[in-house]
Design a protein around this motif. Structure first.
Motif, mmCIF file in Angstrom:
data_model
loop_
_atom_site.group_PDB
_atom_site.id
_atom_site.type_symbol
_atom_site.label_atom_id
_atom_site.label_comp_id
_atom_site.label_asym_id
_atom_site.label_seq_id
_atom_site.Cartn_x
_atom_site.Cartn_y
_atom_site.Cartn_z
ATOM 1 N N ALA A 109 31.202 16.543 -18.196
ATOM 2 C CA ALA A 109 29.776 16.813 -18.422
ATOM 3 C C ALA A 109 29.545 17.663 -19.651
ATOM 4 O O ALA A 109 30.427 18.404 -20.090
ATOM 5 C CB ALA A 109 29.199 17.548 -17.198
ATOM 6 N N CYS A 110 28.335 17.516 -20.179
ATOM 7 C CA CYS A 110 27.904 18.383 -21.269
ATOM 8 C C CYS A 110 26.436 18.699 -21.038
ATOM 9 O O CYS A 110 25.655 17.806 -20.684
ATOM 10 C CB CYS A 110 28.094 17.659 -22.597
ATOM 11 S SG CYS A 110 27.750 18.700 -23.999
ATOM 12 N N VAL A 122 27.427 23.779 -22.846
ATOM 13 C CA VAL A 122 28.597 23.889 -21.974
ATOM 14 C C VAL A 122 29.193 22.495 -21.791
ATOM 15 O O VAL A 122 28.471 21.559 -21.439
ATOM 16 C CB VAL A 122 28.225 24.480 -20.593
ATOM 17 C CG1 VAL A 122 29.477 24.673 -19.740
ATOM 18 C CG2 VAL A 122 27.478 25.795 -20.748
ATOM 19 N N ALA A 123 30.488 22.359 -22.055
ATOM 20 C CA ALA A 123 31.162 21.060 -21.925
ATOM 21 C C ALA A 123 32.343 21.223 -20.983
ATOM 22 O O ALA A 123 33.104 22.196 -21.093
ATOM 23 C CB ALA A 123 31.619 20.573 -23.288
ATOM 24 N N PHE A 167 28.268 15.754 -26.463
ATOM 25 C CA PHE A 167 29.248 14.669 -26.624
ATOM 26 C C PHE A 167 28.701 13.613 -27.584
ATOM 27 O O PHE A 167 29.402 13.151 -28.487
ATOM 28 C CB PHE A 167 29.538 13.995 -25.275
ATOM 29 C CG PHE A 167 30.281 14.855 -24.284
ATOM 30 C CD1 PHE A 167 31.122 15.874 -24.693
ATOM 31 C CD2 PHE A 167 30.147 14.612 -22.921
ATOM 32 C CE1 PHE A 167 31.814 16.655 -23.762
ATOM 33 C CE2 PHE A 167 30.834 15.377 -21.982
ATOM 34 C CZ PHE A 167 31.664 16.399 -22.404
ATOM 35 N N SER A 168 27.451 13.193 -27.377
ATOM 36 C CA SER A 168 26.912 12.114 -28.214
ATOM 37 C C SER A 168 26.798 12.564 -29.662
ATOM 38 O O SER A 168 27.082 11.785 -30.584
ATOM 39 C CB SER A 168 25.573 11.607 -27.682
ATOM 40 O OG SER A 168 24.715 12.683 -27.488
ATOM 41 N N GLU A 169 26.431 13.818 -29.896
ATOM 42 C CA GLU A 169 26.328 14.317 -31.275
ATOM 43 C C GLU A 169 27.697 14.381 -31.937
ATOM 44 O O GLU A 169 27.806 14.274 -33.153
ATOM 45 C CB GLU A 169 25.675 15.700 -31.287
ATOM 46 C CG GLU A 169 24.187 15.639 -30.964
ATOM 47 C CD GLU A 169 23.589 16.999 -30.619
ATOM 48 O OE1 GLU A 169 22.372 17.056 -30.431
ATOM 49 O OE2 GLU A 169 24.342 17.987 -30.520
ATOM 50 N N PHE A 172 32.151 8.447 -25.825
ATOM 51 C CA PHE A 172 31.578 8.306 -24.490
ATOM 52 C C PHE A 172 30.239 9.012 -24.350
ATOM 53 O O PHE A 172 29.631 8.965 -23.300
ATOM 54 C CB PHE A 172 32.561 8.739 -23.391
ATOM 55 C CG PHE A 172 33.184 10.088 -23.583
ATOM 56 C CD1 PHE A 172 34.439 10.198 -24.147
ATOM 57 C CD2 PHE A 172 32.520 11.232 -23.178
ATOM 58 C CE1 PHE A 172 35.028 11.440 -24.314
ATOM 59 C CE2 PHE A 172 33.093 12.469 -23.334
ATOM 60 C CZ PHE A 172 34.358 12.572 -23.915
ATOM 61 N N GLY A 173 29.749 9.674 -25.402
ATOM 62 C CA GLY A 173 28.412 10.282 -25.336
ATOM 63 C C GLY A 173 27.360 9.196 -25.455
ATOM 64 O O GLY A 173 27.629 8.101 -25.920
#
Ligand SMILES: NC(=O)c1ccc[n+]([C@@H]2O[C@H](COP(=O)([O-])OP(=O)(O)OC[C@H]3O[C@@H](n4cnc5c(N)ncnc54)[C@H](O)[C@@H]3O)[C@@H](O)[C@H]2O)c1
Length: 348
Positions: free
Chosen positions: A211-212, A225-226, A339-341, A346-347
């Motif tokens: 998770a992020c 937080v990741a 994650f996506s940034e 997988f983000g």
């Protein structure tokens, strides 16, 4: 003070040890345990709180049962006139948070939450460094949680891996999230923005295992937080404070703190139950009051409602590995990026 414990196995075993220690030191009287299962403890045990209370008259109740049982048990303890130390996640929705806060206020009782790192000396030292301006202007608080967990982790309890009760930000790395929210000074706020990216690498669970989250609030530094339980190698969880004059790295589990690569001395830790007892006896402020879990509870509630897509991952014996995630969770905390940034594949 007379203290009862609800839930004696699992994490409750640590409370049993602590209560025996406090009994030995004359700080508390460990009167008994409530558990739905048979438990092996050196004090009387009961199937429910009213039957224990009728005979043993506790003044404080420690609750270390599964998250979905907390609301009812806290209200039950309040009805008996007891103060409460409840494990994290204290409550699973903001409606429950408001209800319990109001119930405590109405009865003049208190509720402490089991965020033990709020009692750590390293936390107090870090707060005073931030407060004194030693780190300069704070541009963000990042945190990374990276553990290897095998199948048995999800087999240990019925609620493990269940969305709404579990999830990396809700349970194993709840401390990372809460600590970051505290350091950003947004823990009591309800006007927060929450961006979540939740994933699972096992089709046997509904909660996230990776998770992020980014939490933002007007006038406060952002929080990222990741977390993952699908790492190749575990890392002690870290909180990073990014300041214009330097960076702090806080290993909250180990009570260790470095600023600009220098190890900082830390004062002794405060035990949450001892603090609650002293609060009653001398008025010492609570170190982890329920009021400071408002923003955390908002994130918990959203974790229970957000889609958790399944990612293709590698099975290695009794665990599941998400390739690349080890580096990505640390980078998210360092760069304050989701994650996506980070474009990690997988983000969303
Ligand atoms: N502070 C921390 O670092 C930390 C660490 C681990 C777990 N926790 C928290 O502690 C809590 C308990 O977690 P766990 O893994 O020990 O759970 P668990 O499922 O192992 O249950 C703990 C105990 O509660 C009992 N129980 C279940 N339902 C009950 C009920 N209705 N009334 C009385 N007893 C009941 C169980 O029989 C068991 O003995 C959770 O909220 C968890 O997130 C906190």
């Amino acid at each position: 003070m007379r203290v009862a414990l609800v839930g004696a196995r699992g994490h409750g075993a640590r409370h049993v040890d602590n209560l025996l220690r406090l009994g030995h030191d004359g700080v508390a009287t460990f009167v008994g345990v409530v558990d739905v299962a048979d438990v092996d403890v050196p004090v009387p045990s009961y199937p429910d709180l009213p039957s224990l209370a009728a005979e043993l008259h506790p003044e404080v109740v420690v609750i270390s049962s599964p998250p979905s049982t907390h609301r009812e048990l806290v209200l039950g303890a309040f009805d008996l006139g007891c103060d409460v130390l409840v494990e994290k996640p204290a409550l699973l929705s903001t409606a429950d948070f408001e209800e319990i806060s109001a119930a405590a206020e109405k009865r003049g009782l208190v509720c402490q939450v089991g965020f033990q790192s709020q009692g750590k000396g390293s936390y107090r030292r870090l707060c005073s460094l931030i407060g004194s301006g030693a780190l300069g202007d704070i541009s963000g608080i990042g945190a990374a949680g990276r553990w290897v967990r095998t199948d048995s982790y999800y087999e240990r309890a019925e609620w493990a891996g269940r969305q709404g009760e579990d999830g990396t930000l809700v349970n194993p790395f709840a401390h990372a999230l809460q600590n970051a929210l505290l350091l950003a000074d947004v823990e009591e706020r309800s006007d927060i923005g929450v961006e979540l990216e939740l994933f699972r690498c096992r089709d046997t669970i509904s909660a996230d295992d990776t998770a992020c989250v980014r939490v933002t609030a007007e006038g406060a530094p952002p929080v990222v937080v990741a977390t993952t339980l699908c790492a190749t190698t575990s890392l002690p969880p870290i909180v990073l404070v990014h300041g214009s004059l330097g960076q702090a790295v806080w290993w909250y589990d180990d009570d260790r703190l470095k600023v600009n690569d220098h190890t900082m001395a830390v004062p002794p830790s405060v035990d949450l139950l001892e603090n609650l007892i002293r609060h009653r006896q001398t008025g010492e402020p609570l170190v982890a009051p329920l009021a400071a879990a408002r923003a955390f509870t908002s994130v918990v509630q959203q974790c229970g409602k957000t889609a958790v897509p399944l990612l293709p991952a590698r099975r290695v014996g009794d665990r599941v590995v998400l390739d690349g995630v080890d580096e990505v969770v640390v980078r998210a905390a360092e760069k304050m990026a989701t994650f996506s940034e980070l474009g990690c594949g997988f983000g969303r």
